[in-house]
Each structure stands twice: as structure tokens, then as C-alpha cells.
Design an enzyme around this catalytic site. Structure first.
Site, mmCIF file in Angstrom:
data_model
loop_
_atom_site.group_PDB
_atom_site.id
_atom_site.type_symbol
_atom_site.label_atom_id
_atom_site.label_comp_id
_atom_site.label_asym_id
_atom_site.label_seq_id
_atom_site.Cartn_x
_atom_site.Cartn_y
_atom_site.Cartn_z
ATOM 1 C CB SER A 161 -1.129 7.811 2.619
ATOM 2 O OG SER A 161 -0.297 7.379 1.587
ATOM 3 C CE LYS B 271 0.581 4.009 12.995
ATOM 4 N NZ LYS B 271 1.989 3.590 13.153
ATOM 5 C CB VAL C 243 -3.060 2.053 3.881
ATOM 6 C CG1 VAL C 243 -3.333 1.765 5.326
ATOM 7 C CG2 VAL C 243 -4.361 2.315 3.133
ATOM 8 N N GLY C 244 -2.231 4.337 1.527
ATOM 9 C CA GLY C 244 -2.286 4.285 0.060
ATOM 10 C C GLY C 244 -0.961 4.210 -0.668
ATOM 11 C CD GLU C 245 1.733 8.843 -0.790
ATOM 12 O OE1 GLU C 245 2.465 9.505 -1.518
ATOM 13 O OE2 GLU C 245 1.402 9.197 0.356
#
Lengths: 766, 160
Positions: A521, A717, A719-721
Site C-alpha cells: 500500500s 497514508k 489505503v490499498g490493502e
């Protein structure tokens, strides 16, 4: 005074969506090169056997076949970070994926026909398919390339501890011990694996059109495998049809394709069928976790002790290092004074696991949040209250040394508890056939990269042309997550030029600066900060000239609408005019700058202590389900997501990450599982391996929490996972709330639910 | 001309008339991608489960991986490349872009085609579909990135 943001925070459609919508995007499967051949790979017929002989003579005679290779025809090194994985297998096979031979031919059909003509004689062996069997003293060594004399079948062990475990046990009013079993699931990228290798015998250079997520590590690994100079290998990333961590390692099919091209001197393409994708691409780690947790009589957490056995499969991938992330959850999600963590990745003759969105964290979070549920039950305490009581806080340094400079954990919990109506819904399950339940879970994940490689940085070059158009050349990679758009938005914000005047170049290792890859992320955070550094340097070049032209000072300037304004006088000059002035007037210069950003995080010591990420993301989810007690079917009705994202950069892209993550987590929780029998995959198709469809999806309510982290670009910050990580745990807790049954295993299939209900294990039915 | 293994077929693809002599066992997806070179139609599974290869035949959606190419003789095929009108995208394509319904984009061509046929069907019947009907319409098309929500919102926007 804080500058008002004009672009950041505004919903912005993906800049690369048009080519995807119109069918013009060139994915790995779409690439056609002149004179290109088609490759195919022969895999093991048995998961554990000696190879007596391989006869390729009939295959080589087939019209249209140009080249057939086996291990005897190539001089290569093993791959994988343990170097325990031969590209083509010699003498023995150890899993059903094992590559034995490969053919290149004029057509795909001829290549496949050639494979069918290769005669392989095997001597069958009894394989080991259960990691607990592999750990027994009399078990044979499965992988002979990684020599650990003491623990012959352990590919990677992790041991971590903080605090005084025994003292904390003595303080505990409640201790819950439980075993959790997590299944083997796989990424199911909509595009199957694809590679095109193009070796030039005259230039002695290899160009790979690849779908890798980590082009620079891949270049290095490929060079090691092929015994080439890394710089003689150029990686060009095609448009990538889904990653989710599956492309973090290099797999044998990639150097095999390169070897065919090197032998022949023509381009060769290898494309997986969907069946091959299920059999021969990585999975999430299946694991068995024994977790004991304690709390004192007020409900404050005291300790955690966890032992994890992971089925590594026959070879090691980066996925074996998922304990880096898992131990963060056990050591640092909610405050806990003591933690002991042991994990073992164990070789078996199963297909090998890789890395998958969340990197072990969905598994860890499932176990931990289930134990919290059970501890609250034993303490007769509210499940929201126990979480709020122990929530992480801003300024906390955890037992592992993670520093939470900003922390939205408590706020995230409060949001979902409030918005979901948790207090009025909990335990209020109804009567009759359909029962409702609501469950909570939180998560902690790296949000500012993860320093597990020697550098966690990203380079960026920015280049203005004479007409005021900007090219961003970034080391980072787009895999659909929207990083190109976020980077363009940042440049647009800072330089005051519109998005249609910004291009992002990010696919060619000969051109782009180094980056560790798209994982953890990290891209918005690391590549975003890198771009800001480059843009600031560019402005340091442009601003003095603009100030001179406007007869003002640099601090008076404002970049807006393609102009540079003097705020005092209201005079303005077009940005492209300033760029031309810098270029065409002495001392003549171009407006090009580069910057390398390295997050201020630490490479952890041997005890895994240290602040491994630039910042940390927190989230909480509340999930409401309805269970059909006649069929055992679980319907997810509503998912409430509150996530500390630092700062919302692109609300449209952010919502897409949240919704996609939640639905992927739902698949993991309820329906997805690779069925494996004695090392063979029983369900290698979408017919038998079910993914969530549009009809399965819940209403997703999303509440971003902005903690404005000082380290992140504009405070953002990663965020993807995160959105996938707490979903299975929250669903399991909701099903428990609905029926009063224990859920220790995923997926929560109707069969398991029904069995629990019918066997009288449900406290609320019967 | 029909001999044992080859057939001559005449058809229209994206408003272009074509005559081809093809193997009788050729799949429509292979004709479209490999013979004609239109790579927008995607091979996701080649077993009719994912919908990425959806094209329209005389306006009706089919999985081109399950359809023999000889059967388009005398028919009209529309692929994702045929939807754009002049320099502008079709409203279905534009809606998916504007609503964030595209991430990696591999399922997108199939989604575009299934939504286009659904839109026509609704327009012909002059009905405004509800959310459940929209979900049902795209149920046969898998997407691993978006979680479908943004795609559904894009479809809703086509029926103001």
C-alpha cells in the site's frame, strides 16, 4: 495560512480509464511483435516423483515447432529469494506446477501439440501434503536446495517476543486458546499470466514485456537466473490486468520464456489459460494458527501467544515473509504489554504460496479478532467496549517499536459502532428461519511503505516541455489502483496546470528511476512524496525567473490556471513562457529535475524490532449479516468501513479501493477455496472456484478518517490493502452473533454453518 | 464455399463488411482477436464464466469464447471498438470512466458490452431498472478490482 487545495480531495476519474474503456489498452495478452513465436510449458503429471527420462524427439519433429527445452538444455541459476527453485526441474518433481519442458512454435496450437508429444517417465513417490507431517523427524527432505540441517522442511521461521509473558498471564482474568484454519485462495486476476520475451542476438539485449509489480527487483532476479548483466535486461510493463500481490515474485514461466527467446533469437510469448492460472500461479498462504490471548478483569489485554504453521508448498516465494506483517498485528493491534510470536513456513508437495493483498494480515486479523470476541463473551463484556478500551492511540510506541505518530483507530471504531447501530442490533437476532448478526473487527497495516528491502524508496523525474505540458517519469507502477491519476493530481495541484497537460510515464526500466515496486500500500505515499520532492526542485528553478519577469519576489508567486501570478500586483505570466525563457536565454537550461524519496522508516533488527513504516493505517469495520438457518447461507447485508487514510487524495479512487477490498475480503470469508487433494488442484476454473458477483455485494458505507499524517503527501497514508483485512473477521463475528456458533475456519460455507446449527452447537437455535 | 474444415463467411463487424474463409472450429474470440486483430475483446477464462469476451451479435450479448465463428455468417458483430461514435466514447464507456467503474480494466470491454445491451433492452421497454435488476444484468461478468459498486452506480447514471 493553509493553502486551499484545488485538485487534491476532488473526485477525479482515472486518467488511464479512457484507453481501457475503449479497448485500446495493450495488456500482456494483446501484445503482438513481428516474427513472434508462441511458447507453452509442460508441467509435472505427479506432485512427487523422480523423473527417469524425458524424450522430446517427437515434439521437435512436429511441423511449426522451433525449439524444445528441458533442464539439460539451459545453464541457469535457481530463482526465489531462498534460491530454492529450479526454473526447469531435473531428476525430480515436487509439486504439480513443476516445469519440466517448454516448446516454442509458430502457433499456440503447435506449441501445445508439441507438449503432448513429450514422453516423460516417472517413478512415483509418496508426497507429503500436510505441513505437520513434513515437520515429523522421519519425513524426507522436500526441497534439497535450501539446506537447514536442523529443520529440514522449514523454509522460514520467525520468532518475536516483547514484554513479560508469564507476568501478564498471571495478571489475566481470562485466557482464550483457539486454533484457526485458513484456506488456500488465489488472486484470480482477470488477466491471466502473460509474458513476451524479445532477445536480440545482435545487441545481446533481452527485452521483457512483463506484468510484474516489481520491475527493478525482477530485472535483478532475472539477471541472476539467466546469468546475465541486469542492465542488459529491459523490463517494459504492459497494461496489467490485476496484481493484488501475485506479481511480487518472478515465477519460472518468465525466465523460461526468456530462455526460449534467447535460444531462438525471436520474440516468444507465453500466455496462461485460466486452468493453468489456477494451477501455476501463487496463492495466499494457507495456515494453522494456535492463538492464546488474555485480558484482565477490566478487559484490558494482557498478552498474546501465537504459533503459526504455514504451508509453504514445494518452493519459497516472498509470501514466506508474510510474518513480517502478521507479527505487527499480534504485537501492536490494540495495546498489549506482551506478545510471543512463532511462525514456520513448512515445505510440502503442495503448490507454493505467494504474496496476496494484505500479506498475511487478513489471516492474523481473523484469528485475533475472533479471540477478542471470545474473550468478551467470557468476561461478559460488550464487544465494542472491549475494543474501544484497548484501541491504539496517537503517540503510542508499541512493544515492537512501531511509532503511531497519527492514529485513527479509536475514531474508526467509534464511527462504525455508531453508524451501524451496533448497540441496538447486537444479539438482536430475530426468530425463525432467518437470523441476523452484527460483528466488529479492526485492522492495523503499514501505511507509509514497509522497509523489508534495503531501500523502500522511489525516484521521480519531472520534465516540462516548451508548451507547458509536464511529463512525470515515476519509478512506481500502475496496476489499476489509480496511482497515475493521484500523481498527476499532485503535480496539477502544485504547478497549477490542468490534468490534461500532464503525462505519466511509468513502464520502462530503461527510462524510469528505481522504485522497489507496487506493494505494501505504498505507492501514493512513497511515489507521492517523491514527486513532491521533484516538483519542489522544479519550482526552485522556475520561480526565480518568474519573479524576475514579474518584478517581484519568489514568495509572492502563486501557480494557478497555467499561470504564475504575483499576489501583490495581480500581474501574471504564462508558465510555458517562463519555461521558454529559461530554455532560450542564457544560461540556457531545460526544466527537468529528479528526486529520490526514501521514507524515514527503519530496517528492523534480527529481533524484528523497529519502526518499519513511515506511518500506519488503521481501520474498523462493522458487518451485518443474515443467515438462513435452513440452508446455512450467509448474506452480507451492510458493511460499515471507517479507515484512517491520513488524507483523502482522490475520493473516487479511494472508494474504489475500499469497495474492491471489502468484496475481495467477502469472497475469502464466505466462498473462495482452492480444493487440493494430494497436491492436485480439484477446482481450477471459475465454474468450481467461485468469485463474488454483482448479485452478492452488500451495501458498503465508507467513512474516511483524516488524521493528516505529517509524513504523508498532504497527510495521506496507504489505503490499498486495508479494506480487505478486517472483513473476514467482522463477517465471522457477525455470524457468531447471529447463531452463537464458533467460527474457527474460513470459508464460512453453508455446509459448515448448517453442520454447526444441526449438531446443536448453536446457542441460539433449537 | 463449404468444404470439410473451412467455411467462407460474410459478416459485418463494427459496421465494416468482411468476407473470411475460416476453420469451422474457430471460436469467435479467436476470429476477432487473432484474425481481425481487434484486441479489445478480452480472453478471461475461455469457458463462458467471466464475461470479459462479451460481444454483441445483432445486438444480443454472447460470450465470444463459446461461440463458433462460422455462426456469424450474415450477422452483425459489435465489439468494444465499435461503440465509440466518431471522436467521442459511447455514454456507457463515459459513465464507467466518470463513476470510477474501471480499475485494471481487463473486465471493462465485456462490462461495456453487457451494459450496452442492457441499456438497449431497457430503452426498448421504456423501463428504468432498479439496483437489483442492474446487478442481475451484470452478474455474469466478473470483476476482481472494483467490488462492482462503482460499475452499478455507472449503470444507474444511464437511467436518470
Amino acid at each position: 495560512m493553509k493553502k486551499e487545495l484545488r485538485v487534491i480531495g476532488k473526485p477525479t476519474p482515472k486518467l488511464d480509464a479512457n484507453i481501457r474503456a475503449s479497448g485500446q489498452a495493450v495488456f500482456g495478452h494483446d501484445l503482438v511483435l513481428p516474427n513472434m513465436l508462441h511458447g507453452a510449458i509442460l508441467r509435472a503429471a505427479h506432485p512427487s516423483a523422480d523423473i527417469i527420462s524425458i524424450d522430446t524427439s517427437e515434439a521437435e519433429k512436429l511441423p511449426g515447432v522451433v525449439c524444445v527445452i528441458t533442464a539439460d538444455d539451459v545453464d541457469v541459476n535457481n530463482i526465489s529469494y531462498r534460491r530454492d527453485h529450479p526454473i526447469l526441474k531435473k531428476g525430480e518433481v515436487n509439486c504439480i506446477r513443476d516445469e519440466i519442458a517448454a516448446a516454442a512454435a509458430d502457433t499456440k496450437a503447435a506449441a501445445l501439440k508439441a507438449l503432448s508429444l513429450i514422453k516423460v517417465k516417472y517413478r512415483m513417490k509418496q508426497g507429503i501434503f500436510d505441513p505437520f507431517e513434513a515437520l515429523k523427524e522421519d519425513a524426507p527432505r522436500i526441497n534439497k536446495f535450501y539446506a537447514d540441517e536442523e529443520n529440514k522442511n522449514i523454509a522460514h521461521a520467525f520468532h518475536y517476543q516483547h514484554g513479560d509473558l508469564e507476568a501478564q498471564k498471571a495478571k489475566s482474568a481470562v485466557m482464550v486458546k483457539n486454533r484457526y484454519i485458513l484456506p488456500r485462495v488465489t488472486h484470480c486476476c482477470m488477466e491471466t499470466c502473460a509474458i513476451t520475451a524479445d532477445y536480440s542476438k545482435t545487441e545481446k539485449r533481452l527485452t521483457l514485456y512483463s506484468v510484474t509489480q516489481v520491475p527493478f527487483l525482477y530485472q535483478r532476479d532475472m539477471a541472476h537466473a539467466l546469468k546475465m548483466e541486469p542492465s542488459n535486461i529491459r523490463i517494459i510493463q504492459t497494461v496489467i490486468g490485476g496484481g493484488f500481490g501475485s506479481k511480487l515474485d518472478m515465477y519460472p514461466y518468465e525466465p523460461i520464456c526468456a530462455l526460449l527467446s534467447i535460444k531462438i533469437g525471436r520474440p516468444v510469448q507465453i500466455l496462461f489459460s485460466r486452468e493453468e492460472e489456477f494451477i501455476a500461479s501463487p496463492t495466499r498462504q494457507p495456515m494453522v494458527m494456535d492463538l492464546t490471548t488474555g485480558a484482565d478483569k477490566e478487559g484490558r489485554f494482557t498478552f498474546r501467544e501465537v504459533n503459526i504453521i504455514k504451508d509453504n508448498g514445494a518452493y519459497t516465494s516472498w509470501g514466506a515473509t508474510t510474518p513480517f506483517v502478521m507479527m505487527q498485528t499480534f504485537s501492536s493491534l490494540y495495546q498489549v504489554p506482551a506478545c510471543k510470536f512463532d511462525s514456520y513456513a513448512v515445505y510440502t508437495n503442495n503448490v507454493y504460496a505467494g504474496s496476496f493483498r494484505g500479506y498475511g494480515n487478513p489471516q492474523a486479523t481473523f484469528a485475533l479478532e475472533r479471540n477478542i470476541y471470545l474473550m468478551a463473551e467470557e468476561l461478559d463484556m460488550d464487544k465494542a467496549e472491549i475494543r474501544l478500551l484497548n484501541a491504539n492511540f496517537q503517540g503510542e510506541t508499541t512493544g515492537q517499536g512501531l511509532i503511531f505518530s497519527t492514529c485513527g483507530h479509536g475514531e474508526a471504531l467509534k464511527y462504525v459502532i455508531d453508524k451501524s447501530g451496533y448497540q441496538s442490533k447486537k444479539g438482536n437476532n430475530g426468530v425463525g428461519r432467518y437470523r441476523r448478526g452484527i460483528g466488529l473487527a479492526s485492522m492495523l497495516h503499514v501505511g507509509g511503505g514497509a522497509k523489508i528491502y534495503r531501500s523502500d524508496g522511489c525516484g521521480t523525474t519531472v520534465k516540462f516541455d516548451s508548451f507547458g505540458y509536464l511529463t512525470i517519469i515515476t519509478g512506481s507502477t500502475e496496476i489499476g489502483q489509480g496511482s497515475e491519476t493521484v500523481l498527476a493530481m499532485i503535480a496539477s495541484e502544485e504547478l497549477g496546470i490542468s490534468l490534461d497537460k500532464i503525462r505519466v510515464i511509468n513502464t520502462d526500466t530503461d527510462v524510469k528511476p528505481w522504485d522497489v515496486g507496487v506493494h505494501a500500500s505504498r505507492t501514493s505515499f512513497v511515489a507521492g512524496n517523491s514527486l513532491l520532492g521533484a516538483v519542489n526542485k522544479l519550482k526552485e528553478k522556475i520561480s526565480p525567473r518568474a519573479a524576475a519577469m514579474l518584478k517581484t519576489t519568489v514568495d509572492d508567486l502563486e501557480y494557478v490556471n497555467g499561470l504564475i501570478n504575483s499576489q501583490k500586483t495581480g500581474e501574471a505570466v504564462k508558465i510555458d513562457k517562463v519555461i521558454r525563457d529559461i530554455h532560450f536565454r542564457a544560461p540556457n537550461e531545460l526544466c527537468i529535475e529528479s528526486y529520490y524519496y526514501e521514507p524515514g522508516s527503519e530496517f528492523q533488527d534480527k529481533k524484528y524490532m523497529g519502526n518499519v513504516s513511515g506511518t500506519y493505517a488503521f481501520a474498523a469495520q462493522a458487518v451485518e449479516v443474515e443467515v438462513d438457518t435452513y440452508t446455512g447461507n450467509v448474506e452480507v447485508l451492510d458493511v460499515y468501513v471507517a479507515q484512517d487514510v491520513g488524507k483523502v487524495l482522490n475520493p473516487l479512487g479511494l472508494a474504489g479501493q475500499i469497495e474492491g477490498g471489502v468484496v475481495m475480503g467477502m469472497g475469502y470469508a464466505l466462498i473462495e477455496e482452492m480444493k487440493v487433494d494430494e497436491g492436485r488442484i480439484l477446482n481450477p476454473s471459475f465454474h468450481d472456484y467461485k468469485l463474488p458477483t454483482a448479485c452478492d455485494i452488500p451495501e458498503i458505507h465508507f467513512y474516511p478518517i483524516e488524521t493528516n499524517d505529517p509524513a504523508g503527501p498532504y497527510g495521506a497514508k496507504g489505503v490499498g490493502e486495508a479494506p480487505l483485512i478486517p472483513t473476514p473477521a467482522a463477517i465471522a463475528n457477525a455470524v457468531s452473533d447471529a447463531l452463537g456458533i464458533k467460527i474457527d475456519e474460513l470459508p464460512i460455507t453453508p455446509e459448515k454453518v448448517l453442520k454447526a446449527v444441526q449438531s446443536g452447537k448453536s446457542e441460539k437455535i433449537n | 464455399m463449404n468444404n470439410n474444415n473451412f467455411s467462407k463467411i460474410t459478416f459485418t463487424i463494427n459496421n465494416r463488411r468482411m468476407v473470411k474463409t475460416i476453420s469451422s472450429s474457430m471460436l469467435l474470440i479467436d476470429l476477432i482477436r487473432d484474425e481481425i486483430g481487434l484486441k479489445g475483446t478480452k480472453p478471461g477464462c475461455l469457458e463462458g464464466e467471466c464475461g470479459a469476451c462479451t460481444v454483441l451479435i445483432d445486438g444480443n450479448p454472447v460470450n465470444s469464447c463459446l461461440y463458433l465463428a462460422v455462426n456469424i455468417d450474415g450477422k452483425e458483430v459489435t465489439t468494444v471498438e465499435g461503440l465509440s461514435q466518431g471522436d467521442s466514447l459511447d455514454p456507457v464507456q463515459q459513465a464507467l470512466i466518470n463513476h470510477g467503474g474501471i480499475q485494471c480494466g481487463f473486465c471493462t470491454p465485456g462490462m461495456v458490452m453487457i451494459i450496452k445491451s442492457f441499456q438497449r433492452e431497457c430503452d426498448e421497454k421504456a423501463v428504468k431498472p432498479d439496483r437489483e435488476q442492474i446487478k442481475k444484468a451484470i452478474e455474469g461478468n466478473l470483476c476482481r478490482c472494483t467490488g462492482y459498486t462503482k460499475i452499478i452506480e455507472a449503470v444507474e447514471s444511464l437511467f436518470p
